[in-house]
Scaffold this motif. Sequence first.
Motif, PDB file in Angstrom:
ATOM      1  N   ILE A 267      -1.521   4.701 -13.814  1.00 57.29           N
ATOM      2  CA  ILE A 267      -2.548   3.749 -14.755  1.00 57.29           C
ATOM      3  C   ILE A 267      -2.350   3.528 -15.799  1.00 57.29           C
ATOM      4  CG2 ILE A 267      -4.970   3.432 -14.833  1.00 57.29           C
ATOM      5  CD1 ILE A 267      -4.952   3.597 -12.108  1.00 57.29           C
ATOM      6  N   GLY A 268      -2.155   2.495 -16.897  1.00 58.41           N
ATOM      7  CA  GLY A 268      -2.029   1.674 -18.450  1.00 58.41           C
ATOM      8  C   GLY A 268      -3.214   1.020 -18.516  1.00 58.41           C
ATOM      9  N   GLU A 269      -3.407   0.742 -19.346  1.00 60.47           N
ATOM     10  CA  GLU A 269      -4.070  -0.106 -20.493  1.00 60.47           C
ATOM     11  C   GLU A 269      -4.421  -1.418 -19.880  1.00 60.47           C
ATOM     12  OE1 GLU A 269      -5.484   1.370 -22.679  1.00 60.47           O
ATOM     13  OE2 GLU A 269      -4.415   3.280 -23.773  1.00 60.47           O
ATOM     14  N   THR A 270      -3.137  -1.968 -19.217  1.00 59.61           N
ATOM     15  CA  THR A 270      -3.405  -3.312 -18.501  1.00 59.61           C
ATOM     16  C   THR A 270      -2.877  -3.572 -16.835  1.00 59.61           C
ATOM     17  OG1 THR A 270      -1.509  -3.975 -19.823  1.00 59.61           O
ATOM     18  CG2 THR A 270      -2.641  -4.367 -20.703  1.00 59.61           C
ATOM     19  N   SER A 271      -2.139  -2.337 -16.132  1.00 59.42           N
ATOM     20  CA  SER A 271      -1.074  -2.548 -15.071  1.00 59.42           C
ATOM     21  C   SER A 271      -2.040  -1.368 -14.595  1.00 59.42           C
ATOM     22  CB  SER A 271      -0.556  -2.493 -15.354  1.00 59.42           C
ATOM     23  OG  SER A 271       0.689  -3.648 -16.129  1.00 59.42           O
ATOM     24  N   ALA A 272      -1.671  -0.966 -13.092  1.00 62.32           N
ATOM     25  CA  ALA A 272      -1.854  -0.280 -12.421  1.00 62.32           C
ATOM     26  C   ALA A 272      -0.801  -0.322 -11.424  1.00 62.32           C
ATOM     27  CB  ALA A 272      -3.220   0.169 -11.846  1.00 62.32           C
ATOM     28  N   LEU A 273      -0.332   0.649 -10.551  1.00 61.44           N
ATOM     29  CA  LEU A 273       0.469   0.675  -9.142  1.00 61.44           C
ATOM     30  C   LEU A 273      -0.534   1.875  -8.586  1.00 61.44           C
ATOM     31  CD1 LEU A 273       4.225   0.792  -9.532  1.00 61.44           C
ATOM     32  CD2 LEU A 273       3.143   2.915  -8.529  1.00 61.44           C
ATOM     33  N   PHE A 274       0.007   1.600  -6.475  1.00 64.76           N
ATOM     34  CA  PHE A 274      -0.716   2.306  -6.039  1.00 64.76           C
ATOM     35  C   PHE A 274       0.511   2.822  -5.677  1.00 64.76           C
ATOM     36  CE2 PHE A 274      -4.219   0.331  -8.665  1.00 64.76           C
ATOM     37  CZ  PHE A 274      -5.124   1.367  -8.843  1.00 64.76           C
ATOM     38  N   GLU A 275       0.573   3.928  -5.032  1.00 66.59           N
ATOM     39  CA  GLU A 275       2.101   4.988  -4.149  1.00 66.59           C
ATOM     40  C   GLU A 275       1.978   5.685  -3.862  1.00 66.59           C
ATOM     41  OE1 GLU A 275       5.533   6.359  -6.104  1.00 66.59           O
ATOM     42  OE2 GLU A 275       5.112   5.488  -7.693  1.00 66.59           O
ATOM     43  N   PRO A 276       2.218   5.790  -2.101  1.00 68.25           N
ATOM     44  CA  PRO A 276       2.032   7.385  -1.218  1.00 68.25           C
ATOM     45  C   PRO A 276       2.989   8.034  -2.265  1.00 68.25           C
ATOM     46  CG  PRO A 276       3.508   6.037  -0.453  1.00 68.25           C
ATOM     47  CD  PRO A 276       3.375   5.065  -1.461  1.00 68.25           C
ATOM     48  N   ILE A 277       2.767   9.749  -2.459  1.00 74.06           N
ATOM     49  CA  ILE A 277       3.767  10.409  -3.007  1.00 74.06           C
ATOM     50  C   ILE A 277       5.075  10.533  -2.301  1.00 74.06           C
ATOM     51  CG2 ILE A 277       1.493  11.132  -3.791  1.00 74.06           C
ATOM     52  CD1 ILE A 277       2.525  13.615  -3.512  1.00 74.06           C
ATOM     53  N   HIS A 278       4.789  10.594  -0.907  1.00 76.35           N
ATOM     54  CA  HIS A 278       6.307  10.784  -0.351  1.00 76.35           C
ATOM     55  C   HIS A 278       7.182  10.140  -0.667  1.00 76.35           C
ATOM     56  CE1 HIS A 278       5.295   7.832   2.297  1.00 76.35           C
ATOM     57  NE2 HIS A 278       4.378   7.895   2.874  1.00 76.35           N
ATOM     58  N   GLY A 279       8.505  10.404  -1.043  1.00 81.33           N
ATOM     59  CA  GLY A 279       9.461   9.960  -0.700  1.00 81.33           C
ATOM     60  C   GLY A 279      10.214   8.536   0.587  1.00 81.33           C
ATOM     61  N   SER A 280      11.539   7.781   0.083  1.00 83.24           N
ATOM     62  CA  SER A 280      12.014   6.549   1.276  1.00 83.24           C
ATOM     63  C   SER A 280      11.703   6.717   2.273  1.00 83.24           C
ATOM     64  CB  SER A 280      12.606   6.649   0.752  1.00 83.24           C
ATOM     65  OG  SER A 280      13.628   6.935  -0.273  1.00 83.24           O
ATOM     66  N   TYR A 281      12.344   8.578   2.882  1.00 80.50           N
ATOM     67  CA  TYR A 281      12.091   8.932   4.125  1.00 80.50           C
ATOM     68  C   TYR A 281      13.257   8.250   4.604  1.00 80.50           C
ATOM     69  CZ  TYR A 281      10.975  11.564   8.331  1.00 80.50           C
ATOM     70  OH  TYR A 281      10.517  12.030   9.497  1.00 80.50           O
ATOM     71  N   PRO A 282      14.589   8.211   4.243  1.00 83.22           N
ATOM     72  CA  PRO A 282      15.614   7.429   4.742  1.00 83.22           C
ATOM     73  C   PRO A 282      16.389   7.674   6.343  1.00 83.22           C
ATOM     74  CG  PRO A 282      16.548   8.210   3.583  1.00 83.22           C
ATOM     75  CD  PRO A 282      15.346   8.623   2.865  1.00 83.22           C
ATOM     76  N   GLN A 283      15.915   8.736   7.550  1.00 83.31           N
ATOM     77  CA  GLN A 283      15.912   9.066   8.039  1.00 83.31           C
ATOM     78  C   GLN A 283      14.822   8.524   9.000  1.00 83.31           C
ATOM     79  OE1 GLN A 283      15.209  11.398   5.945  1.00 83.31           O
ATOM     80  NE2 GLN A 283      16.451  12.884   5.565  1.00 83.31           N
ATOM     81  N   ALA A 284      14.082   7.490   8.664  1.00 79.35           N
ATOM     82  CA  ALA A 284      12.692   7.376   9.473  1.00 79.35           C
ATOM     83  C   ALA A 284      13.323   5.370   9.926  1.00 79.35           C
ATOM     84  CB  ALA A 284      11.505   7.492   9.339  1.00 79.35           C
ATOM     85  N   ALA A 285      13.861   5.204   8.269  1.00 80.59           N
ATOM     86  CA  ALA A 285      13.686   4.006   8.241  1.00 80.59           C
ATOM     87  C   ALA A 285      13.842   3.403   9.543  1.00 80.59           C
ATOM     88  CB  ALA A 285      14.711   3.668   6.589  1.00 80.59           C
ATOM     89  N   GLY A 286      12.761   2.047   9.785  1.00 82.16           N
ATOM     90  CA  GLY A 286      13.048   0.990  10.908  1.00 82.16           C
ATOM     91  C   GLY A 286      12.866   1.562  12.168  1.00 82.16           C
ATOM     92  N   LYS A 287      12.540   2.679  12.421  1.00 85.86           N
ATOM     93  CA  LYS A 287      12.515   3.111  13.553  1.00 85.86           C
ATOM     94  C   LYS A 287      10.615   3.672  13.976  1.00 85.86           C
ATOM     95  CE  LYS A 287      16.125   6.805  13.367  1.00 85.86           C
ATOM     96  NZ  LYS A 287      16.495   7.959  13.073  1.00 85.86           N
ATOM     97  N   ASN A 288       9.905   2.929  12.781  1.00 79.00           N
ATOM     98  CA  ASN A 288       8.247   2.962  13.092  1.00 79.00           C
ATOM     99  C   ASN A 288       7.837   4.128  13.574  1.00 79.00           C
ATOM    100  OD1 ASN A 288       6.040   1.205  13.829  1.00 79.00           O
ATOM    101  ND2 ASN A 288       6.757   0.972  15.632  1.00 79.00           N
ATOM    102  N   ILE A 289       8.265   5.135  12.699  1.00 83.64           N
ATOM    103  CA  ILE A 289       7.747   6.557  13.343  1.00 83.64           C
ATOM    104  C   ILE A 289       7.130   6.686  11.855  1.00 83.64           C
ATOM    105  CG2 ILE A 289       9.002   7.111  14.987  1.00 83.64           C
ATOM    106  CD1 ILE A 289      10.893   8.974  13.117  1.00 83.64           C
ATOM    107  N   ALA A 290       7.115   6.497  10.485  1.00 87.45           N
ATOM    108  CA  ALA A 290       7.022   7.149   9.504  1.00 87.45           C
ATOM    109  C   ALA A 290       4.964   7.017   9.455  1.00 87.45           C
ATOM    110  CB  ALA A 290       6.890   6.356   8.006  1.00 87.45           C
ATOM    111  N   ASN A 291       4.332   7.313   8.941  1.00 88.42           N
ATOM    112  CA  ASN A 291       2.965   8.106   8.756  1.00 88.42           C
ATOM    113  C   ASN A 291       2.653   6.943   7.773  1.00 88.42           C
ATOM    114  OD1 ASN A 291       0.627   8.036   8.291  1.00 88.42           O
ATOM    115  ND2 ASN A 291       1.132  10.870   8.065  1.00 88.42           N
ATOM    116  N   PRO A 292       1.672   5.738   7.796  1.00 83.94           N
ATOM    117  CA  PRO A 292       1.613   4.751   7.133  1.00 83.94           C
ATOM    118  C   PRO A 292       0.314   5.329   6.269  1.00 83.94           C
ATOM    119  CG  PRO A 292       0.504   4.078   9.064  1.00 83.94           C
ATOM    120  CD  PRO A 292       1.840   5.391   9.072  1.00 83.94           C
ATOM    121  N   MET A 293      -0.661   6.403   6.581  1.00 87.98           N
ATOM    122  CA  MET A 293      -1.444   6.809   6.348  1.00 87.98           C
ATOM    123  C   MET A 293      -1.587   6.894   4.382  1.00 87.98           C
ATOM    124  SD  MET A 293      -3.556   8.783   8.352  1.00 87.98           S
ATOM    125  CE  MET A 293      -4.047   7.903  10.350  1.00 87.98           C
TER     126      MET A 293
END
Length: 353
Positions: A267-293
């Motif tokens: 959070i900032g004075e004028t902007s706000a950004l929201f993100e999961p705290i896990h990383g980019s988990y490259p091993q799972a990329a494109g496999k449709n197995i990552a947890n989107p919660m």
Amino acid sequence: MEFKIALLSGDGIGPEIVGEAVKVLDSVGAKFGHRFEYEKALVGAAAIDATGNPYPDETHEVCLRSDAVLFGAIGDPKYDNDPSAKVRPEQGLLKMRKSLGLYANLRPLAVFESLAHRSPLKTGIVKGADFLCVRELTGGMYFGRPQGRSEDGNTAYDTCVYTREEVERILRLAFRQARGRRNKLTVVDKANVIATSRLWRQIAKEMAPDYPDVEMEFMFVDNAAMQIIQCPTRFDVIVTENLFGDILTDEASVISGSLGMLPSASIGETSALFEPIHGSYPQAAGKNIANPMATILSAAMMLEHLGLKEEASSVRGAVNAAIEKGVVTEDLISDGEKPYMTTEVGDFIASII
Ligand code: IPM
Ligand code: MN
């Protein structure tokens, strides 16, 4: 109402999980009569590949004209394994935080009852743990100058800098967060050794009388690292400087039993950004197995930030329902159960809303 959302999917599983959060936002829009207008922009390794810059000016413009930013993840193994790389995806993240003025990183940690048994800690210790880490995000050693190497390359230095203004604004936010929760604030520092910590402690003491309803305590960071594991239920709001917060929030994140569940807000004075705290988990990329919660729960934090409280709790309720029904990705299944795909979990949560 109408909202402009910047979508910065980033690297690895980023595009997949952000896609599911968008699905959920759209069903919130349909149910509650809001319109979310999305604008996509590049960040991280994806941005380096396309433009040579991990946080291009064009992306900054998109963030500035949005009501909120939904962020996926950044990081790519091809940079992690190359210490000589001059441009790194992480630089994009730091530049984004600094240029959007995102000074406060909020990482809530709550243990879902039905997932408590997955924690590496004993269930009895983690059950009921529910605290919020408020990490200062644009100061300290991450940004202090000078930083670098001596000419002969044999000495390196970083500088930890905090100004009164920076400390006051993050403490103010933390006191207010405590007010909205259980009125307890733990200020984590290393005031027995470090000058910046002594400034934090002095300012916190000066501010405390303005918040008589909040019970404030000080704790050294080494002790806090231990207490988070030994007795996580004792905390309500923890506030700390950038580097301590980076380390403690990773430690805290495993308590819940799945990294794939934890959202965050910057959070900032004028902007706000929201993100999961896990990383980019490259091993799972494109496999449709990552947890989107975690990303979907980050979208819930975003809704709350936009003033849409009821909408946010409907998202949280839908995520709970998915967990209860066992509509979860492979990281959360119990033995013998069938894992659902990323898109199936997103579809289910969107359909419940
Ligand atoms: C985080 C990350 C970042 C940080 C890295 C990727 C620069 O670990 O968001 O906690 O250290 O802040
Ligand atoms: Mn970190």
